[in-house]
Design an enzyme around this catalytic site. Structure first.
Site, PDB file in Angstrom:
ATOM      1  N   HIS A  18      -3.348   7.349   2.314  1.00  0.00           N
ATOM      2  CA  HIS A  18      -3.746   6.025   1.833  1.00  0.00           C
ATOM      3  C   HIS A  18      -5.149   5.730   2.332  1.00  0.00           C
ATOM      4  O   HIS A  18      -5.462   5.905   3.515  1.00  0.00           O
ATOM      5  CB  HIS A  18      -2.767   4.969   2.337  1.00  0.00           C
ATOM      6  CG  HIS A  18      -3.215   3.565   2.108  1.00  0.00           C
ATOM      7  ND1 HIS A  18      -3.650   3.121   0.879  1.00  0.00           N
ATOM      8  CD2 HIS A  18      -3.313   2.500   2.960  1.00  0.00           C
ATOM      9  CE1 HIS A  18      -3.993   1.846   0.976  1.00  0.00           C
ATOM     10  NE2 HIS A  18      -3.794   1.446   2.226  1.00  0.00           N
ATOM     11  N   CYS A  75       0.810  -1.222   0.000  1.00  0.00           N
ATOM     12  CA  CYS A  75       0.000   0.000   0.000  1.00  0.00           C
ATOM     13  C   CYS A  75       0.844   1.272   0.000  1.00  0.00           C
ATOM     14  O   CYS A  75       0.357   2.340  -0.373  1.00  0.00           O
ATOM     15  CB  CYS A  75      -0.945   0.004   1.197  1.00  0.00           C
ATOM     16  SG  CYS A  75      -2.097  -1.391   1.202  1.00  0.00           S
ATOM     17  N   ASN A 113      -9.980  -0.135  -0.215  1.00  0.00           N
ATOM     18  CA  ASN A 113      -8.521  -0.105  -0.174  1.00  0.00           C
ATOM     19  C   ASN A 113      -7.982  -0.675  -1.481  1.00  0.00           C
ATOM     20  O   ASN A 113      -8.088  -1.874  -1.730  1.00  0.00           O
ATOM     21  CB  ASN A 113      -8.017  -0.925   1.020  1.00  0.00           C
ATOM     22  CG  ASN A 113      -6.512  -0.896   1.174  1.00  0.00           C
ATOM     23  OD1 ASN A 113      -5.792  -0.460   0.278  1.00  0.00           O
ATOM     24  ND2 ASN A 113      -6.034  -1.364   2.311  1.00  0.00           N
TER      25      ASN A 113
END
EC number: 2.3.1.180
Length: 323
Positions: free
Chosen positions: A250, A113, A280
């Site tokens: 994020h 990520c 996500n």
């Protein structure tokens, strides 16, 4: 001094949208449970004809169009992904070929990520070092392909997509008023690797594997790690949270984003939120959120923008730039 300035941004999302209500029909979960704990309401899931490379290509073309540039103007491509089209060659090379680019160089980066923040930092180093003038930095993922769709604790969290930015070398004065990347910091700590990982790989199980996560452990460490690296960036630039115009984090969990902003003292109205729309999307998360904020007319020329991400490993990092 040379600065890496943002010339354009673009995004691409799979056609298929899967809502929380859709997931209720196949899992023991509910829209209320997912929204309350994560802020996620829907996510895009790639169809068989949509891949990390095809999504990355589409995002790249939109970023180039926004920049007013042609593929031939690019001499570096960095793709952040944990779900490449193939073990090798790099997805970046495939996107390079799809775009018809024969010059320069292209490679992938894998920091889960945090990948896009790592890739932006790496491209910036090449630009400031004189090895590239214009770089295409892409975050692209098809995480739906590595999810265990019977595990309701993980499969409801993730989605697919791609985002891209074009960076270009520009002469700056060397102070905080410059446009472009002003400060950056990266971190990793492999002692946390078993808290978020994929249980497969060509050298171990010879399989792709599925994502596994200790959600509470990730949450426990996230805010502290995120704010620590951001404070490092603030120190490098000689600024405070009050100077930030936009916080593009994020997009993993709204509670983590809100808690990080609160601890740093960043006002709620400066925080970009897209986790409700995309879920996500790992390395695609930050550029997708960045593109959304630009397309909504939020981020304007001259704005001070803070990018941040944390991912498996753990890896984490932050980039400060002036739009």
């Amino acid at each position: 001094m040379i600065r890496s300035t943002v010339r354009g941004v673009g995004a691409a999302l799979p056609r298929r949208v899967v809502t929380n209500k859709d997931l209720e029909t196949r899992l023991e979960t509910s829209d209320e449970w997912i929204v309350q704990r994560t802020g996620i309401r829907q996510r895009h899931i790639a169809s068989d004809d949509e891949t990390t490379a095809s999504l990355g290509e589409a995002a790249a073309l939109r970023a180039l169009d926004a920049a007013g540039l042609a593929p031939a103007d690019i001499d570096l491509i960095v793709v952040a992904t944990s779900t490449p089209n193939n073990t090798f060659p790099a997805t970046a090379v495939e996107i390079q070929e799809r775009l018809g680019i024969r010059q320069g160089f292209a490679f992938d980066m894998q920091a889960v990520c945090s990948g896009f923040v790592y890739a932006v930092t790496t491209a910036d180093l090449y630009i400031r070092g004189g090895m590239a003038k214009r770089a295409l930095v892409i975050g692209a993922e098809t995480f739906s392909r590595i999810l265990d769709w019977t595990d309701r604790t993980t499969c409801v969290l993730f989605g697919d997509g791609a985002g891209a930015i074009v960076l270009e070398a520009e002469e700056g004065q060397g102070d905080i008023s410059d446009r472009g990347i002003l400060a950056e910091a990266l971190r990793s700590d492999g002692s946390h690797k078993e808290k978020l990982y994929v249980d497969g790989g060509p050298s171990t199980t010879r399989t792709v594997g599925h994502l596994r996560m200790q959600g509470r452990e990730v949450f426990k460490h996230a805010v502290g790690m995120i704010t620590d690296v951001i404070e490092d960036v603030f120190g490098q630039a000689g600024i405070t949270a009050e100077d930030i115009d936009w916080f593009v984090s994020h997009q993993a969990n709204k509670r983590i984003i809100d808690a990080s902003a609160k601890k740093l003292g960043i006002a709620e109205e400066k925080v970009v939120i897209t986790v409700d729309l995309h879920g996500n999307t790992s390395a695609a998360s930050v550029p997708l959120a960045l593109n959304h904020a630009v397309s909504q007319g939020k981020i304007q020329k001259g704005d001070l923008v803070l990018l941040e991400a944390m991912g498996g490993g753990f890896t984490w990092g932050a980039v400060l730039l002036r739009w």
